[in-house]
Design a protein around this motif. Structure first.
Motif, short mmCIF file in Angstrom:
data_model
loop_
_atom_site.label_atom_id
_atom_site.label_comp_id
_atom_site.label_asym_id
_atom_site.label_seq_id
_atom_site.Cartn_x
_atom_site.Cartn_y
_atom_site.Cartn_z
N PRO A 104 0.86 -1.26 -0.16
CA PRO A 104 0.08 0.02 0.09
C PRO A 104 0.93 1.29 -0.17
O PRO A 104 1.70 1.36 0.80
CB PRO A 104 -0.85 -0.10 1.32
CG PRO A 104 -0.79 -1.61 1.58
CD PRO A 104 0.80 -2.03 1.42
N LEU A 105 0.67 2.12 -0.91
CA LEU A 105 1.65 3.20 -1.20
C LEU A 105 1.43 4.41 0.13
O LEU A 105 2.77 5.01 0.60
CB LEU A 105 1.28 3.94 -2.42
CG LEU A 105 2.25 4.84 -2.97
CD1 LEU A 105 3.56 4.23 -3.23
CD2 LEU A 105 1.61 5.58 -4.22
N SER A 106 0.31 4.34 0.66
CA SER A 106 0.03 5.12 1.89
C SER A 106 1.12 4.88 2.92
O SER A 106 1.26 5.47 3.68
CB SER A 106 -1.44 5.18 2.45
OG SER A 106 -1.77 3.80 2.66
N ALA A 107 1.57 3.46 3.10
CA ALA A 107 2.35 3.18 3.97
C ALA A 107 3.83 3.40 3.75
O ALA A 107 4.95 3.22 4.70
CB ALA A 107 2.08 1.44 4.52
N VAL A 108 4.03 3.56 2.61
CA VAL A 108 5.53 3.77 2.21
C VAL A 108 6.16 5.28 2.39
O VAL A 108 5.55 6.23 2.11
CB VAL A 108 5.70 3.31 0.55
CG1 VAL A 108 7.13 3.74 0.25
CG2 VAL A 108 5.27 2.01 0.26
N GLU A 109 7.15 5.10 3.15
CA GLU A 109 7.86 6.49 3.49
C GLU A 109 8.90 6.92 2.35
O GLU A 109 8.80 7.85 2.00
CB GLU A 109 8.47 6.54 4.87
CG GLU A 109 7.31 6.42 5.82
CD GLU A 109 8.05 6.88 7.48
OE1 GLU A 109 9.13 6.55 7.33
OE2 GLU A 109 7.45 6.93 8.28
N GLU A 110 9.80 5.91 2.08
CA GLU A 110 10.81 6.21 1.01
C GLU A 110 11.58 4.95 0.74
O GLU A 110 11.24 3.67 1.12
CB GLU A 110 11.78 7.18 1.72
CG GLU A 110 12.63 6.61 2.96
CD GLU A 110 13.48 7.48 3.78
OE1 GLU A 110 14.43 7.81 2.88
OE2 GLU A 110 13.42 7.77 5.02
N CYS A 111 12.21 5.20 -0.36
CA CYS A 111 13.14 3.84 -1.07
C CYS A 111 14.62 4.32 -0.90
O CYS A 111 14.83 5.35 -1.22
CB CYS A 111 12.70 3.34 -2.14
SG CYS A 111 10.99 2.85 -2.32
N VAL A 112 15.37 3.38 -0.36
CA VAL A 112 16.95 3.45 -0.12
C VAL A 112 17.56 2.32 -0.81
O VAL A 112 17.06 1.01 -0.76
CB VAL A 112 17.29 3.87 1.25
CG1 VAL A 112 16.83 5.07 1.80
CG2 VAL A 112 17.20 2.61 2.24
N GLU A 113 18.65 2.62 -1.46
CA GLU A 113 19.49 1.27 -1.75
C GLU A 113 20.25 0.82 -0.80
O GLU A 113 20.96 1.47 0.08
CB GLU A 113 20.50 2.05 -3.00
CG GLU A 113 21.16 1.14 -3.97
CD GLU A 113 21.95 1.70 -4.96
OE1 GLU A 113 23.20 1.48 -4.88
OE2 GLU A 113 21.37 2.05 -6.13
#
Length: 714
Positions: A589-598
């Motif tokens: 769910p996109l609403s729960a996503v804060e950020e993406c890191v490598e």
């Protein structure tokens, strides 16, 4: 195509009217001098009685008639709306609901006792539900004309100029009058302005009606009950002596012309009506109305003087040009079916977008973009149709608070904020029981008794506040009280006794307060009819998590407690982030996503055994989904960590690739997979493949377990 039978239609409408009645009665307890509330209660009773008789619910109509009679006395200022009357009114409302929904059970209920109590309060002889009282004949009723038992009335009315703009349909009023007997209707147009001065939303006509009916005058007055305050209305009896009267006598009796003008016209030896119109003493419409009255009376019941034969009558009555209603009632299953179709359309649109992306045809790409735009608009529109104001849910709790306050001997004020906030109807249906339990808990445990509030320097009346508001793709619903607050020491003591936390554990308020949702947890010193058995709060948490929501608690000793529910706007379609782990694809769910890191191979190697990421100085535990899902393929060289949050806690999910946003149509898992906590459902991708939707709540819980083990080891 299925249609509702008349009885089902009546039950639906009656449910809304009874809710309106209950709200009016509860408000009336705090504002007994509010005439609008009294009129609202009376109108609800009147409509239930009339509709019940129309649809064959005679027991409902008979019982409601007596309650309506009592509130008519209140409306006329003859009886005060006391607390006792309101209590009996609420009991009567409950009995009316029973008569409508479960007539067999209603036979065992004592409706007569309710009516006896009502009669004792308002005065008058005891009533029985066997039959409604016969309305007394009004003092000004005329001698009946043929046939025996009927009376003839002259009704003249002009609605307020803005009546139609406010929702009044004069044609429906005329239809109601026709339903009382035989009516002759003439429209008077003398007040209609020139075309260039006319406003389409204003009512310029007036009507003259001659009605022969066996019903009393009060039945005619009830037709205009909702508009009578802002209109011109006269109802005059026409006796049998009117049968042989001439047109001049009728015009004088109606007040349309002076006697001297009639005498002058008679002396001129010309047709009276023609001369009066020519001289300007009366308008053609006024003359037509008088002629119609003369013909109606001469024929006894108006035979041969049908409305279509009368001058000035538009289209012969109300059946000519009535417009459709601006809202319709749609069965809930049709909306669910529509949402399913929209979901399938979103899936097909996603497939089209994938085909267009791999094509070099510019026209195909343009069509795919247009279809995507239309599909998104249709999705938003359909979701809007499925949403209803949360005020419809909040309103149900006023009676609950009222009854519990009386049961516990507490004074409680219920305040609602944000009632216009809209939420998916499915969410609202499933939110009812959890909110009931939270409100009961706040009243029983949170609010002090009157003497306790006085000792704490608080107002005698405790306050429960229900608040709703939108926050991005979520709706925040909070339940707060101004009571004693949560006892932190007692909660920790009971948690240690039950082995939920180790003795002396240092927990934050948020962590400690979440323990009240553990199964069997209770701090009540004794079991009451409301609470104390340690069941309920864990059920509340499961219900909220089943809605993909979460609960936050904040409490200040001596000041009160606030529980905040974070809920998704809809359960059908969500915006998701599509990721790949090995060869499998998964949606978050996109609403729960804060950020993406490598997450490089070197960082991955360094963190093995610790499973923590340093995100700008904060240590965030992470889960390797490859290990969780037992993926055998080798990992990508540069893996990604998707940081998600739930309940104020964060966890990283390590994936091989972040594919991008995806319109996620949620499909439930089968019963065979119902106990698999890692996944919340599944969705179909554009290429027809199935992607599982990750359950963020359970993944965060799993990540926190890793963190606790690390803290314990260190």
């Amino acid at each position: 195509m299925s249609t509702l039978d008349p009885a089902a239609i009546f039950r639906q409408e009656a449910q809304e009217l009874l809710e309106q009645l209950e709200q009016a009665l509860l408000d009336l307890e705090h504002a007994p001098d509010d005439d609008d509330l009294i009129n609202s209660a009376f109108r609800a009773l009147h409509t239930v009685k009339g509709s019940g008789a129309m649809f064959g619910f005679d027991a409902v109509a008979a019982f409601t008639h007596h309650v309506e009679t009592a509130f008519d006395l209140v409306r006329k200022g003859k009886v005060a709306p006391s607390r006792a009357l309101i209590a009996v009114g609420l009991a009567a409302k409950d009995h009316m609901r029973l008569l409508i929904e479960a007539p067999d059970l209603a036979e065992t209920a004592d409706g007569d006792a309710i009516l006896q109590s009502l009669k004792q309060i308002v005065g008058g002889p005891p009533a029985s539900t066997a039959a409604a009282e016969t309305a007394p004949e009004p003092e000004d009723a005329p001698q009946s004309t043929s046939p025996e038992g009927t009376s003839t009335w002259r009704i003249r009315f002009r609605l307020a100029r803005d009546a139609m703009a406010m929702g009044t349909n004069p044609l429906l009023l005329l239809d109601e009058l026709r339903g009382l007997g035989v009516a002759t209707v003439v429209a008077r147009t003398e007040g209609v302005p020139a075309l260039e001065e006319m406003a389409a939303t204003e009512c310029h006509l007036a009507w003259d009606v001659v009605l022969t009916t066996s019903r009393p005058r009060t039945a005619i007055e009830e037709v205009f009950m909702f508009v009578i305050d802002d209109m011109e209305l006269s109802i005059d009896a026409i006796g049998r002596t009117s049968e042989g009267r001439r047109i001049g006598e009728i015009l004088v009796d109606r007040g349309d012309v002076a006697q001297r003008a009639v005498d002058a016209a008679v002396a001129a030896q010309m047709p009276l009506g023609t001369l009066l119109v020519k001289s300007g003493e009366v308008s053609p419409d006024t003359l037509a109305a008088a002629l119609a009255e003369q013909q109606h009376v001469r024929t006894g019941l108006g035979a041969g003087a049908g409305p279509s034969a009368l001058p000035g009558n538009p289209q012969g009555g109300a059946k000519g040009a009535a417009k459709g209603a601006d809202s319709i009632r749609v069965p809930a299953e049709r909306l669910d079916e529509l949402m399913d179709r929209v979901g399938e359309l979103v899936i097909v649109q996603s497939r089209l977008s994938q085909v267009a992306a791999s094509s070099n045809d510019v026209e195909v790409k343009a069509i795919a973009e247009e279809i995507e735009r239309l599909a998104h608009e249709l999705r938003d529109t359909t979701m809007g149709v499925r949403t209803v104001p949360i005020g419809s849910l909040f309103g149900r709790f006023r009676r609950l608070v009222h009854d519990l306050a009386n049961e516990l001997g507490k004074r409680i004020e219920l305040v609602t904020v944000g009632e216009e906030t809209e939420l998916d109807k499915t969410v609202i249906e499933r939110l009812n029981d959890p909110l009931i339990h939270l409100i009961r808990n706040a009243i029983d445990h949170g609010l002090e008794a009157p003497e306790g509030r006085a000792a704490a320097g608080k107002p005698a009346a405790g306050r429960i506040t229900l608040t709703a508001c939108h926050a991005g793709a979520e709706v925040m619903v909070s339940i707060s009280d101004d009571g004693r607050g949560l006892d932190r020491a007692r909660i920790q003591s009971r948690a240690e006794d039950q082995g939920l936390v180790p003795p002396g554990a240092k927990l934050s308020d948020a962590e400690l307060f979440q323990l009240i949702f553990e199964p069997g947890f209770s701090t009540a010193k004794e079991v009451t009819s409301l609470s104390g058995r340690g069941v309920g709060m864990d059920v509340v948490k499961r219900a909220i998590e089943g809605l993909r929501g979460k609960i936050d608690i904040a409490s200040t000793p001596g000041e009160g407690t606030r529980l905040t529910l974070r809920l998704p706007l809809t359960l059908a379609i969500i915006d998701g982030l599509l990721v790949r782990v090995g060869t499998g694809r998964y949606a978050l769910p996109l609403s729960a996503v804060e950020e993406c890191v490598e997450l490089s191979a070197e960082e991955d190697a360094r963190s093995r055994g610790r499973s923590f990421l340093n995100i700008r100085g904060d240590l965030v535990p992470f889960l390797r989904l490859r290990e969780l899902f037992q993926v055998s393929e080798p990992p990508d060289r540069y893996q990604k960590a998707v940081i998600v949050s739930f309940g104020g806690r964060r966890v990283g999910l390590v994936v091989d690739q972040v594919i991008g946003n995806h319109q996620t149509v949620i499909k439930s898992l089968s019963k065979l997979h119902a106990d698999v906590e890692t996944f919340a459902g599944a969705t179909i991708l554009g290429d027809g493949a199935v992607a599982l939707i990750l359950d963020i709540a359970n993944l965060v819980k799993l990540g926190m377990a890793y963190e606790n083990r690390f803290k314990a080891a260190s």
